[in-house]
Design an enzyme around this catalytic site. Structure first.
Site, PDB file in Angstrom:
ATOM      1  N   HIS A  66      -1.107  -1.653  -3.873  1.00 46.39           N
ATOM      2  CA  HIS A  66      -2.400  -1.366  -3.262  1.00 46.39           C
ATOM      3  C   HIS A  66      -2.605   0.148  -3.250  1.00 46.39           C
ATOM      4  O   HIS A  66      -1.813   0.886  -2.657  1.00 46.39           O
ATOM      5  CB  HIS A  66      -2.365  -1.951  -1.850  1.00 46.39           C
ATOM      6  N   MET A  98     -11.051  -6.279   6.382  1.00 48.94           N
ATOM      7  CA  MET A  98     -10.334  -5.169   7.017  1.00 48.94           C
ATOM      8  C   MET A  98      -9.982  -5.550   8.453  1.00 48.94           C
ATOM      9  O   MET A  98     -10.839  -6.016   9.214  1.00 48.94           O
ATOM     10  CB  MET A  98     -11.196  -3.897   7.038  1.00 48.94           C
ATOM     11  N   MET A 148      -9.716   7.208  -0.828  1.00 53.50           N
ATOM     12  CA  MET A 148     -10.627   7.650   0.257  1.00 53.50           C
ATOM     13  C   MET A 148     -11.295   8.966  -0.127  1.00 53.50           C
ATOM     14  O   MET A 148     -10.656   9.837  -0.724  1.00 53.50           O
ATOM     15  CB  MET A 148      -9.824   7.847   1.544  1.00 53.50           C
ATOM     16  N   SER A 162       0.845  -1.206   0.000  1.00 54.79           N
ATOM     17  CA  SER A 162       0.000   0.000   0.000  1.00 54.79           C
ATOM     18  C   SER A 162       0.874   1.247   0.000  1.00 54.79           C
ATOM     19  O   SER A 162       1.612   1.504   0.959  1.00 54.79           O
ATOM     20  CB  SER A 162      -0.906   0.006   1.227  1.00 54.79           C
ATOM     21  N   MET A 177     -12.429   3.141  -0.809  1.00 55.42           N
ATOM     22  CA  MET A 177     -13.127   3.390   0.465  1.00 55.42           C
ATOM     23  C   MET A 177     -13.953   4.645   0.256  1.00 55.42           C
ATOM     24  O   MET A 177     -13.638   5.725   0.769  1.00 55.42           O
ATOM     25  CB  MET A 177     -12.086   3.565   1.586  1.00 55.42           C
ATOM     26  N   ASP A 199      -6.174  -6.472   5.377  1.00 54.77           N
ATOM     27  CA  ASP A 199      -5.640  -5.128   5.185  1.00 54.77           C
ATOM     28  C   ASP A 199      -5.783  -4.330   6.475  1.00 54.77           C
ATOM     29  O   ASP A 199      -6.892  -4.164   6.980  1.00 54.77           O
ATOM     30  CB  ASP A 199      -6.423  -4.459   4.041  1.00 54.77           C
TER      31      ASP A 199
HETATM   32  C1  DX5 Z   1      -6.575   1.650   5.663  1.00 54.35           C
HETATM   33  C2  DX5 Z   1      -6.087   1.227   4.300  1.00 54.35           C
HETATM   34  C3  DX5 Z   1      -4.939   0.293   4.394  1.00 54.35           C
HETATM   35  C4  DX5 Z   1      -3.711   0.953   4.997  1.00 54.35           C
HETATM   36  C5  DX5 Z   1      -2.851  -0.074   5.652  1.00 54.35           C
HETATM   37  O1  DX5 Z   1      -7.737   2.354   5.566  1.00 54.35           O
HETATM   38  O2  DX5 Z   1      -7.097   0.589   3.565  1.00 54.35           O
HETATM   39  O3  DX5 Z   1      -4.623  -0.266   3.138  1.00 54.35           O
HETATM   40  O4  DX5 Z   1      -2.961   1.643   4.020  1.00 54.35           O
HETATM   41  O5  DX5 Z   1      -1.868   0.567   6.396  1.00 54.35           O
HETATM   42  P1  DX5 Z   1      -1.024  -0.211   7.495  1.00 54.35           P
HETATM   43  O6  DX5 Z   1      -0.432  -1.405   6.841  1.00 54.35           O
HETATM   44  O7  DX5 Z   1      -0.039   0.793   7.971  1.00 54.35           O
HETATM   45  O8  DX5 Z   1      -2.012  -0.582   8.580  1.00 54.35           O
HETATM   46 ZN    ZN Z   2      -6.415  -0.564   1.809  1.00 51.27          ZN
END
Ligand code: DX5
Ligand code: ZN
Length: 223
Positions: free
Chosen positions: A33, A139, A37, A8, A68, A174
């Site tokens: 990834h 999630m 948002m 990500s 998201m 994730d």
């Molecule tokens: C959160 C995202 C994740 C995030 C993960 O809302 O969807 O993909 O980037 O970040 P880490 O691995 O730092 O928890």
């Molecule tokens: Zn994500």
């Protein structure tokens, strides 16, 4: 099947995004990834199709686009237009009134379709679409930010999903995925992990990916 790793870029330095993409590409990640948002579905704003296109233009690593956003139906087209075969577009079940239509639209573009569930969303919420998606994203944090703590309470849900998915389907986790938490996710049936902080915070991205992959694959072999 070995575990797929999706990097990500949310935790990459935004001023050096191109370099970050190149680094994870040379480290051999399976997907990049892209966390999208909208400030409505989650309390943060990040990347749109413009960034997805920029990433796409400099790498052949498949994109794993995580929407998201509210009303994902509106945004499939602009993302699908920058994507290509092998890329995934995942939307949240909580955000869509017409999940079947969203999945069909993504597949009509020749892409892989994914559906995501927030930590508090039960398996039942996706029961109508579980067979028609290519990926299910569980999630393990409440979406919105990287760097949060892995929610272990999502493990029973992951485990039950692992028992109902087909061989061809990806089951990804994730949020808060690290060398410490990845083994737990694998033990509960995940075959893919997405991580931001665990990949981009350490000095050596290459080593961070290797460590994450090793932690996940070792668990796969042991369990
Ligand atoms: C959160 C995202 C994740 C995030 C993960 O809302 O969807 O993909 O980037 O970040 P880490 O691995 O730092 O928890
Ligand atoms: Zn994500």
């Amino acid at each position: 099947m070995s575990i797929k790793v999706s990097a990500s870029i949310l935790s990459a330095d935004p001023m050096y995004m191109g370099q970050a993409v190149k680094n994870v590409e040379s480290a051999g990640v399976d997907f990049i990834h892209v966390d999208v948002m909208d400030g409505h579905f989650v309390p943060n704003l990040t990347m749109g199709p413009f960034i997805a296109k920029g990433v796409k233009d400099i790498t052949n690593v498949p994109l794993d686009i995580h929407l998201m956003i509210d009303n994902p139906e509106i945004f499939i087209k602009p993302f699908a237009e920058v994507a290509s075969k092998g890329d995934i577009i995942t939307f949240h079940i909580e955000a869509s009134k017409e999940p079947e239509r969203v999945i069909t639209t993504i597949k009509d573009y020749g892409l892989l379709a994914g559906v995501a569930l927030n930590p508090s969303t039960p398996v039942d919420a996706i029961k109508g679409v579980v067979e028609s998606v290519d990926l299910i994203l569980v999630m393990t944090v409440n979406p919105g930010f990287s760097g949060q703590k892995f929610i272990k309470d999502a493990m029973p849900k992951l485990n039950s999903l692992s028992k109902i998915i087909g061989d061809h389907q990806l089951l990804s986790v994730d949020g808060g995925v690290t060398v410490e938490t990845a083994p737990m996710a694998i033990e509960n049936g995940a075959n893919m992990i997405a991580a931001a902080s665990a990949i981009f915070k350490p000095e050596d991205t290459n080593l961070a990916i290797k460590d994450l992959r090793d932690a996940a694959n070792n668990k796969l072999i042991c369990s």
